[in-house]
Design a protein around this motif. Structure first.
Motif, short mmCIF file in Angstrom:
data_model
loop_
_atom_site.label_atom_id
_atom_site.label_comp_id
_atom_site.label_asym_id
_atom_site.label_seq_id
_atom_site.Cartn_x
_atom_site.Cartn_y
_atom_site.Cartn_z
N LEU A 277 14.18 33.73 -3.10
CA LEU A 277 15.11 33.87 -1.84
C LEU A 277 15.38 32.58 -1.29
CD1 LEU A 277 16.52 35.70 0.13
CD2 LEU A 277 14.49 35.82 1.49
N ALA A 278 14.53 31.80 -1.31
CA ALA A 278 14.86 30.43 -0.54
C ALA A 278 16.09 29.75 -1.85
CB ALA A 278 13.61 29.24 -0.56
N VAL A 279 15.88 29.71 -2.87
CA VAL A 279 16.85 29.32 -3.70
C VAL A 279 18.01 29.71 -3.47
CG1 VAL A 279 17.33 28.88 -6.05
CG2 VAL A 279 15.12 28.48 -5.35
N LYS A 280 18.27 31.03 -3.43
CA LYS A 280 19.58 31.99 -3.24
C LYS A 280 20.01 31.65 -1.74
CE LYS A 280 18.18 35.32 -6.63
NZ LYS A 280 17.82 36.97 -6.56
N THR A 281 19.24 31.28 -0.78
CA THR A 281 20.05 31.14 0.41
C THR A 281 20.68 29.69 0.29
OG1 THR A 281 17.84 31.98 1.57
CG2 THR A 281 19.34 30.73 2.86
N PRO A 282 21.95 29.83 0.66
CA PRO A 282 22.85 28.40 0.62
C PRO A 282 22.08 27.34 1.17
CG PRO A 282 24.17 30.44 1.53
CD PRO A 282 22.50 30.67 1.54
N HIS A 283 22.43 26.02 0.25
CA HIS A 283 21.66 24.94 0.78
C HIS A 283 22.49 24.21 -0.13
CE1 HIS A 283 19.44 26.20 -2.98
NE2 HIS A 283 19.70 24.91 -3.24
N SER A 284 22.58 22.53 0.55
CA SER A 284 23.40 21.55 -0.14
C SER A 284 22.61 20.35 -0.46
CB SER A 284 24.48 21.06 0.57
OG SER A 284 24.14 20.59 1.95
N SER A 285 21.34 20.36 0.05
CA SER A 285 20.40 19.26 -0.25
C SER A 285 19.05 19.67 -0.47
CB SER A 285 20.59 18.10 0.73
OG SER A 285 20.21 18.85 1.89
N ALA A 286 18.18 18.87 -1.02
CA ALA A 286 16.95 18.92 -1.31
C ALA A 286 16.09 19.57 0.10
CB ALA A 286 16.02 17.76 -2.01
N SER A 287 16.56 18.50 1.24
CA SER A 287 16.00 18.93 2.30
C SER A 287 16.40 19.95 2.92
CB SER A 287 16.58 17.58 3.30
OG SER A 287 17.73 17.90 3.50
N GLU A 288 17.57 20.61 2.84
CA GLU A 288 17.90 22.12 3.10
C GLU A 288 17.21 23.12 2.57
OE1 GLU A 288 22.05 22.81 3.15
OE2 GLU A 288 22.47 21.13 4.56
N LEU A 289 17.10 22.78 1.23
CA LEU A 289 16.04 23.81 0.60
C LEU A 289 14.64 23.89 0.80
CD1 LEU A 289 15.61 25.70 -1.85
CD2 LEU A 289 15.52 23.72 -3.50
N GLN A 290 14.16 22.79 1.32
CA GLN A 290 12.87 22.69 2.00
C GLN A 290 12.62 23.43 3.06
OE1 GLN A 290 11.05 18.62 2.01
NE2 GLN A 290 9.81 19.30 3.91
N GLN A 291 13.78 23.24 4.03
CA GLN A 291 13.93 23.97 5.46
C GLN A 291 14.02 25.45 5.10
OE1 GLN A 291 13.50 22.53 8.06
NE2 GLN A 291 13.37 24.66 8.92
N ASN A 292 14.70 26.03 3.97
CA ASN A 292 14.84 27.16 3.56
C ASN A 292 13.64 27.93 3.61
OD1 ASN A 292 17.44 27.38 4.14
ND2 ASN A 292 18.22 27.21 1.95
N THR A 293 12.67 26.97 2.59
CA THR A 293 11.32 27.49 2.16
C THR A 293 10.53 27.64 3.30
OG1 THR A 293 11.92 26.31 0.12
CG2 THR A 293 9.61 27.08 0.33
N ALA A 294 10.65 26.64 4.14
CA ALA A 294 9.35 26.61 5.32
C ALA A 294 9.84 27.85 6.25
CB ALA A 294 9.65 25.27 6.14
N ASN A 295 11.06 28.24 6.48
CA ASN A 295 11.52 29.33 7.26
C ASN A 295 11.08 30.53 6.70
OD1 ASN A 295 12.77 27.60 9.08
ND2 ASN A 295 14.77 27.83 8.27
N ILE A 296 11.29 30.73 5.43
CA ILE A 296 10.92 32.11 4.63
C ILE A 296 9.40 32.22 4.73
CG2 ILE A 296 10.83 33.49 2.30
CD1 ILE A 296 13.78 32.11 2.11
N ILE A 297 8.64 31.02 4.42
CA ILE A 297 7.21 31.12 4.50
C ILE A 297 6.41 31.40 5.83
CG2 ILE A 297 5.21 29.61 4.30
CD1 ILE A 297 6.47 28.21 2.11
N THR A 298 7.31 30.88 6.80
CA THR A 298 6.81 31.35 8.29
C THR A 298 7.01 32.55 8.41
OG1 THR A 298 7.55 29.07 9.00
CG2 THR A 298 7.36 30.51 10.84
N THR A 299 8.16 33.22 8.28
CA THR A 299 8.68 34.68 8.48
C THR A 299 7.65 35.56 7.77
OG1 THR A 299 11.02 33.97 8.81
CG2 THR A 299 10.51 36.39 8.56
N TRP A 300 7.33 35.40 6.44
CA TRP A 300 6.64 36.35 5.69
C TRP A 300 5.37 35.88 5.37
CZ3 TRP A 300 8.74 40.91 5.17
CH2 TRP A 300 10.27 41.07 5.50
#
Length: 732
Positions: free
Chosen positions: A619-642
């Protein structure tokens, strides 16, 4: 019956077909389709409509069976009808099946048959089968190719006249907790010769005393090796030689196809008839035996495991619906409010109307249904012309044609509402209740009786209340006594059937509802002991007395099937997780669904942890992102939520290590975008208390002796690992 008489009967059967194998090969392939399951598992529904005409994802069950038989090369099908025979015959005569080129459907009707054995005896007397034939029931869904199994059957028959039957089987995952398969059927034990594939033993039962079964010593003495399985699913598709029909005629105690006929042949050492197995791997085959298998097969159809027999492909008897995002199918002629939400893995039939703010997920809605506002429908099956008024809740239920639910009514999980039942305003129907316009039979019959109630026999007694209630005010007419008033709330019409004594367990085992949390907890406590027993049973035996691991007996096939099961499980967990994200499902509910999948596939906590983690990272990969830092932030958000969902499966350090290994695998294969972020995300997992320092340090230590190619991510994480070691030493 004496051996001489048996041999004479067999000779008579053989005389009915040509003795030339080449002539036999040229015979058009025939099939016998039993349109009556000769059980009562779908009552009260089947008191009014035969099981084969019940809708399966909005298509009568029998159409899936006939469509497969036609595609598999069968030229002529004899449909045997008994229960509600007029309904079945009328349906077929008015369908497209009677006009198909090169595919003939004929019906055979009888009102005096009470078992499959009786049906086959009658067909034998009519002398319509002239060669090898497929024996199947009209509640079976498959997309397998028959070519190989049929060829194996014919080749065996050429070499051995006693090879009269080939049984189609498939690898399954019986749950050691519930002693049942994913389809809700009892755990099945089979003994098979690993070399010839001959079936040597067949036993299905829910309760095996101390996990043991008894094998005849002669069976071990006469066979060089035997593979004993409890992980095979009987698909109830059989390729038979014509002698099979004569065997039923000669043995009137053969009533049930498996409990009597198959076991009878396996124990008969006079005639020496043999049954063989053909195992399918990538193809699909399943029989709908109970409400749970109805639910599972419906989900398999929606998730396209039965292709081409899926909702968006036109085949006889269905209206193709349009496939939209993530397994959601909608007919074009529906009316849906803009505020209504239709989730994944849902089918909406033609002419259905959905009101404002209603939510539907993981469900099948039939044609011509009217669903009001603020209605919640989850994991349920609504057939045609159902009316659901405002504010109703339906979770994991079956609702038949013409049912009306008045405003605010609630159906608890496992409820079955038969035809034209009315549920009163704000009335709550208890879990696992069965409601019908027909009163419950006053005399309990056995599971071997017909699907319908035969008043003339006196074995089943009931009365109908249809037409005796004023649906506008719910008052009964004088024809119905005060004692028999339906207790379904204001305006309610119908009777709640009582659960038979000792039937509580059957209700949740065979229900469309997930296994209840209290049962899940209770059964999970006994999981370790049961798992040990199953492991002991899955062995191959030789006459020397040596016990050989079953995995060694057929290591290639088992490894392939285990991999298939893991992939299948992972996909279902991912689908469940994505639906939870989309529909904002509570974490506790997601845990319950994943636990249900875990039981269905017999998976471990580590498997669940790996599948959930995989779903989160995808899900983190599929969530829109344009850089490695945004992918890292996506991942952190998903981990926090779930994180609560993931932590619920991290019971031991081993499960945590499994997460790290899963992450390594993803970085190398399916999600390479994470490769440069491995150490950072590892740190995030540590900060969120998902991974303990002991797990990370043990993972790093285990990599010490590995090849350099396996140390890529350990090297990347060296600073973090070193920091953990120093912190641990300071604490000491």
């Amino acid at each position: 019956m004496g051996a001489q008489k048996k041999r004479a009967a067999a000779a008579t059967a053989a005389a009915r077909v040509s003795e030339d194998p080449d002539d036999l090969a040229r015979q058009p392939l025939q099939a016998i389709l039993l349109a009556d399951s000769f059980t009562t598992k779908f009552r009260p529904i089947t008191l009014e409509r035969p099981k084969v005409l019940l809708p399966l994802v909005n298509v009568p069950m029998i159409n899936y069976t006939l469509a497969w038989l036609e595609a598999a090369g069968v030229a002529e099908v004899f449909v045997f009808c008994c229960a509600h025979s007029k309904q079945v015959i009328d349906y077929l005569e008015n369908s497209e099946w009677f006009s198909q080129p090169n595919f003939t459907v004929k019906t055979i009707e009888s009102h005096n048959i009470i078992s499959a054995g009786d049906a086959l005896r009658l067909i034998y007397e009519q002398n319509v089968i002239h060669g090898d034939f497929v024996l199947i029931s009209g509640d079976t869904v498959s997309n397998m190719l028959l070519t190989q199994a049929l060829q194996e059957h014919k080749e065996r028959k050429k070499k051995d006249n006693n090879a009269v039957m080939t049984m189609i089987i498939k690898k399954s995952k019986p749950s050691p907790i519930t002693h049942q398969s994913r389809l809700g059927t009892d755990e099945l034990f089979m003994a098979i010769d690993p070399n010839t594939k001959q079936l040597l033993y067949y036993e299905d039962k829910a309760d095996h005393s101390k996990g043991t079964i008894c094998l005849d010593k002669m069976l071990l003495a006469e066979n060089p090796s035997i593979s004993l399985h409890n992980d095979k699913q009987d698909c109830y598709i059989d390729i038979c030689s014509p002698e099979v029909l004569s065997l039923f005629t000669d043995n009137f105690d053969y009533q049930h196809l498996r409990r009597h006929f198959v076991k009878g042949l396996l124990l008969d050492d006079i005639m020496g008839y043999k049954i063989f197995t053909h195992e399918i791997h990538s193809s699909y085959a399943a029989r709908i035996d109970n409400y749970r298998s109805y639910d599972i097969v419906s989900k398999d159809i929606i998730q396209r495991w039965t292709y081409p027999y899926v909702p968006d492909v036109k085949f006889c008897g269905n209206r193709a619906t349009k496939l939209e995002r993530r397994g959601m199918y909608r007919a074009s002629e529906i009316e849906q409010s803009r505020s209504a939400q239709v989730g994944s893995f849902t089918v909406i039939g033609c002419g259905t109307k959905i009101g404002s703010n209603s939510k539907i997920s993981d469900s099948v809605i039939g044609e011509g249904c009217t669903i009001g506002s603020n209605v919640l429908i989850e994991g349920s099956y609504l057939w045609d012309n159902v009316i659901i008024e405002d504010g109703c809740e339906l979770r994991h239920v079956i609702v038949c044609d013409g049912v009306i639910m008045k405003a605010g009514a609630v159906l608890k999980p496992g409820v079955v509402l038969s035809f034209k039942v009315v549920i009163g305003e704000r009335f709550v129907v208890p879990a696992y209740s069965k409601v019908s316009l027909l009163q419950q039979p006053t005399v309990h019959d056995s599971d071997e009786e017909l699907e319908y109630a035969d008043n003339s026999s006196g074995t089943v007694e009931f009365s109908s209340i249809q037409g005796t209630a004023d649906q506008s005010n719910g008052e009964m007419t004088s024809e119905s006594s005060e004692a028999h008033k339906p207790k379904l709330g204001t305006g309610g019409v119908g009777y709640i059937w009582s659960i038979c004594e000792g039937g509580q367990e059957e209700e949740w085992r065979h229900s469309v509802a997930p296994i209840p949390e209290d049962k899940l907890a209770e059964l999970s406590e006994a999981m370790d002991d049961d798992q040990e027993l199953v492991t002991q049973d899955r062995t191959a035996l030789s006459t020397s007395g040596e016990l050989i691991s079953d995995s060694n007996a057929s290591e290639g096939d088992d490894n392939e099937d285990s991999k298939d099961d893991s992939v299948y499980f992972e996909k279902e967990v991912e689908a469940t997780f994505l639906r939870a994200v989309e529909e904002n499902v509570k974490v506790d509910h997601v845990i319950l669904e994943v636990n249900s999948l875990r039981l269905s596939y017999n998976m471990t906590s580590a498997d669940c942890a790996g599948a959930v983690f995989y779903s989160m990272m995808k899900l983190a990969v599929k969530t829109p992102h344009s850089s490695a830092s945004e992918l890292q932030q996506n991942t952190a958000n998903i981990i926090t939520t779930w994180q609560k969902l993931l932590k619920s499966y991290l019971l031991e350090i081993d499960e945590e290590i499994e997460i790290i290994l899963k992450f390594e695998e993803m970085c190398l294969e399916s999600a390479k975008e994470f490769s440069p972020l491995f150490a950072r995300i590892l740190h995030i997992l540590y900060d969120k208390d998902i991974l303990q320092e002991d797990a990370i340090l043990r993972w790093a230590d285990e990599k010490e002796g590995a090849d350099e190619s396996d140390k890529v991510f350990v090297r990347q994480s060296e600073k973090f690992v070193q920091w953990l070691r120093e912190a641990s030493e300071e604490e000491d």
